[in-house]
Write an enzyme that holds these catalytic residues in place. Sequence first.
Site, PDB file in Angstrom:
ATOM      1  N   ASP A 266       4.009  12.250   2.263  1.00  0.00           N
ATOM      2  CA  ASP A 266       3.364  10.980   1.922  1.00  0.00           C
ATOM      3  C   ASP A 266       2.942  10.940   0.447  1.00  0.00           C
ATOM      4  OD1 ASP A 266       2.475   8.441   2.552  1.00  0.00           O
ATOM      5  OD2 ASP A 266       1.426   9.089   4.365  1.00  0.00           O
TER       6      ASP A 266
ATOM      7  N   TRP B 135       6.497   4.780  -0.185  1.00  0.00           N
ATOM      8  CA  TRP B 135       6.290   3.348   0.035  1.00  0.00           C
ATOM      9  C   TRP B 135       7.082   2.452  -0.916  1.00  0.00           C
ATOM     10  CZ3 TRP B 135       0.613   4.681  -1.367  1.00  0.00           C
ATOM     11  CH2 TRP B 135       0.140   5.685  -0.498  1.00  0.00           C
ATOM     12  N   GLY B 136       8.231   2.955  -1.371  1.00  0.00           N
ATOM     13  CA  GLY B 136       9.073   2.123  -2.232  1.00  0.00           C
ATOM     14  C   GLY B 136       8.568   2.045  -3.668  1.00  0.00           C
TER      15      GLY B 136
ATOM     16  N   ASP C  54       3.794   0.365   4.675  1.00  0.00           N
ATOM     17  CA  ASP C  54       3.785   0.732   6.105  1.00  0.00           C
ATOM     18  C   ASP C  54       4.170  -0.472   6.962  1.00  0.00           C
ATOM     19  OD1 ASP C  54       2.674   3.021   5.160  1.00  0.00           O
ATOM     20  OD2 ASP C  54       1.029   3.048   6.611  1.00  0.00           O
TER      21      ASP C  54
HETATM   22  C1  GLA Z   1       0.734   6.348   5.239  1.00  0.00           C
HETATM   23  C2  GLA Z   1       2.193   6.356   5.688  1.00  0.00           C
HETATM   24  C3  GLA Z   1       2.262   6.105   7.172  1.00  0.00           C
HETATM   25  C4  GLA Z   1       1.482   7.176   7.908  1.00  0.00           C
HETATM   26  C5  GLA Z   1       0.056   7.247   7.383  1.00  0.00           C
HETATM   27  C6  GLA Z   1      -0.709   8.445   7.932  1.00  0.00           C
HETATM   28  O1  GLA Z   1       0.136   5.110   5.403  1.00  0.00           O
HETATM   29  O2  GLA Z   1       2.926   5.396   4.995  1.00  0.00           O
HETATM   30  O3  GLA Z   1       3.601   6.086   7.628  1.00  0.00           O
HETATM   31  O4  GLA Z   1       2.134   8.407   7.771  1.00  0.00           O
HETATM   32  O5  GLA Z   1       0.008   7.330   5.980  1.00  0.00           O
HETATM   33  O6  GLA Z   1      -1.994   8.555   7.400  1.00  0.00           O
END
Ligand code: GLA
Length: 942
Positions: free
Chosen positions: A156, A200-201, A221
Amino acid sequence: MRKSLSTLILFMILCMLFLTPAYQAEAASNGLAETPPMGWNSWNKFGCNVSENMIKEMADAMVSSGMKDAGYQYVNIDDCWQTDREPTTGKIVADPVRFPSGMKALADYVHSKGLKLGLYTDVGFKTCGGRPGSRGYYDIDAKTYAEWGIDYVKVDWCYVDPDGKLLNYGAKPDAATWYSEFGEALKNSGRGIVFSICNWGEQSPWDWGPQIGNLWRTGQDIGDAWERGTNWYYGIINAYDVAVNHSASAGPGGWNDPDMLEIGNGGATNVEYRSQFSLWSMLAAPLIAGNDLRSMSQETKDILMNKEVIAVNQDPLGVQATKIIDNGDIEILVKPLSNGDKAIALLNRGAQSAKISVTAAEAGLPASEGYIVRDLWQHFSKGSTGTIKADVPSHGTAMFRVSPATIDNLPASLDMTIAASSGQIQSGKSAELTATLHNDGVKDVTKAAISLQLPSGWTAAPLSSTSFERVAADQTVSAKWSVTAPSDAVGVKDIGVTATYEDVDGIKQLQSSQRFNVLPPDGTIYVSDMEPQDSTNGWGPIEKDMSNGEASKGDGKTITIKGVPYNKGIGTNAASSITYNIDGKFDSFISDVGIDDEVSGRGSVTFEVWGDGKKLWDSGLIKAASSTIGAEVNVKGVKLLKLVVTDGGDGNAYDHGDWAGARLTATAQESKGAVLEGPDQAAAGTTFDLSYGLSGMDQNVYAQDLTFRYDPSQVEFVSAESVNSDAVVIVDKAQKQDEVRLLAATIGSNAKLEGDLLKLHWKVKSNTAATASTITLSKAVMADGTGVETELDSKSYTLQINSVDKAALLALITDAQGKHDAAVEGSSAGQYPAGSKAALQAAIDQAKAVADNTAATQAQVEQAINALTAALQTFTDSVITTEPGDTNGDGRYSIGDLAIIAAAYGKTSADPNWSSYKKSDLNNDGKIDIEDLSAIARKILE
Ligand code: GLA
């Protein structure tokens, strides 16, 4: 020298900029994810609530549900599995409470099932859930994962600011550099581990991700909704919108990741979930399920385990679909496949269903005299000479696999639709349904048969032939039924229709279904009993029959405004918009509106009702203190009804706007034509009457030709009579086995008929096993005085056949009646006291009433048996066993009897022991006195 030095420096700068970025030098294919990874991840459904047991159960379910066989293999634990690091070694520690056996043991368990285990970490200092991140520990973590036997890691992008203090703000490092460092650590770990980049792009991961990882998130997300509305997260369609633009980056070993699947989580419709699966498959996106695999509905399983769609996703060519047509609501995607076929998806983003078509040439298929078009959701192949088309519901995606073929090898191409002739179905009433089958292909089909699949409790009687020897190319045939919905069927109901037919290569089946909103007979339907076509909501999904809990589906409370609770209604959180397709069927929309009491005096909203794009009503600004407002809005002719709640202009915190008791009403249309009425139910072996009449007639009717169809194994036509003295009815003697034809003629001035006209006597077959039987007026032609004939709509009537078993009751009645009739009232032994026969007869009559009642239930029959058994017992017990006066029972009158009576002298019926003195009361007057003494004395002396 100077020149050559500066040339060298320039050359080095160019190399750094364009040729060998640091991350590219380090990245090499790890040979994994040659097709998009398939698996499951805990985050979407369970968030931080992960544990060893749950993960094991999920692995078990992946096998037992068939997901493993369908291709899913990774079981991935997302955030919150880790707690801290060992102080000396820096090794990451799994939560000892939630994962008591440790990750190695869990990996062994998952591997023993033939599956793989995935973990989650963060390239920054902490995970998004605040657990230890990997920054500074990339090598240690990668080695630990390898040691544990981990097969997949999602990394992440939280807490990456230089101080590691900010969840997701502030200056961020170069993502490609940090992720490539992590990738390097994985490569050096000694184990093949799929590397899932999750930033996240941000910073265009589609540019550098392919050289570093096996998949890279293309955006924010995902949330469990079709469209994000004002939410921070992406809806399905928003996630798709980003990933679709980066086809060029995807290929074997590296994939665009629009985030995990929400299928089965409940916030979107199954049509929308089918779209997510179709689109993700077209995009060659990872298929990582995010629902509870231990409890999947059949519909969810059918989506996640659609092997034909999965085959497109997993096609070894590994090319992501490209969008070839985009006209706003309609988008068409094409994905080339390894065998030369093309996968084609037709997406309808609009609020109305749409007919979408594309030609084989537009889709890039080679020219051919024909094409086989395989429908990957209906699992059905059609032949085409060049057009691929479908009716696609709102938010739906049709998906095909198309291959060139010669005309001789083309299968048939049939379309089928189903519609109600009045457009509307009412509970407890009959409606006419027509299925239309069109041969759109180049070949005839033979032996076609069409059948309906109805919800349980519904009945259907055919009004036309339902099978067809041949349906020629370009021919359309239709089958009609009279369908009756049970009286408790209200709301959204699906009616299925299936056609079987013979094609070039054997027997085929075609299925279709149509969704109807079934109205209750008074024409009112609660909006919460209908399925919206589309909905957005500020927090969480909209809620049916409860207030808005802001997070997951079903988390609200009873809708309450100003202390008044409402059982029905829609709970929203602004900004919310809900669209219903009401197809011009209703007159009024009625609702109370206000802010739910649960936000304790906060919040401000405006309610709006829109019809076909025009605002019809608004509430004005409503605050929690405002009194409840009642909306009554004319919606005559409105096809798309939209209910909107705005945030009142001040943000959407606490804006729990309730559409309380929201309902639509339609005035029942007066039907013109035949009326058929009869009892709701009758028992096998009994007779019943059906009355036939006319309603809404504005002309004189002199002659009628009526044909009733019925099932002769269930009921029998007995006779018909006219209930109007000016009308005569003639029954056609040449009856068919399952049909009776009547001709009715009306004479004189009463020819304008309203109300009952004929009474038809019927009998339920005593040996029928059917629980219901339908009699259909399949043909009704009437003519006025000038001979002009008018055909009336067919009508049908359904009788529930009462299979209550009355044999025991009838036997008991016969027995009791026999005993009653044989009994003699009197005071001698073997006789019965006065009044006992009348009491028994009353009980017998009550039991008979139940036996004769065709609507009696089994429970009522049992009760009648018990009551009559008790009455019969009382009656039997009351038989006089000894001669009055023979008080000592020795068979003669003697001085012993006189002594017993004398001993009881003076006792009355008020005495608590009267039952033992009663035998001495010879004249039955409730007291023992001189009269009784004289009576026995006389008997002794006789
Ligand atoms: C971010 C990621 C999600 C998930 C959460 C967990 O938001 O983009 O896919 O893994 O963290 O905390």
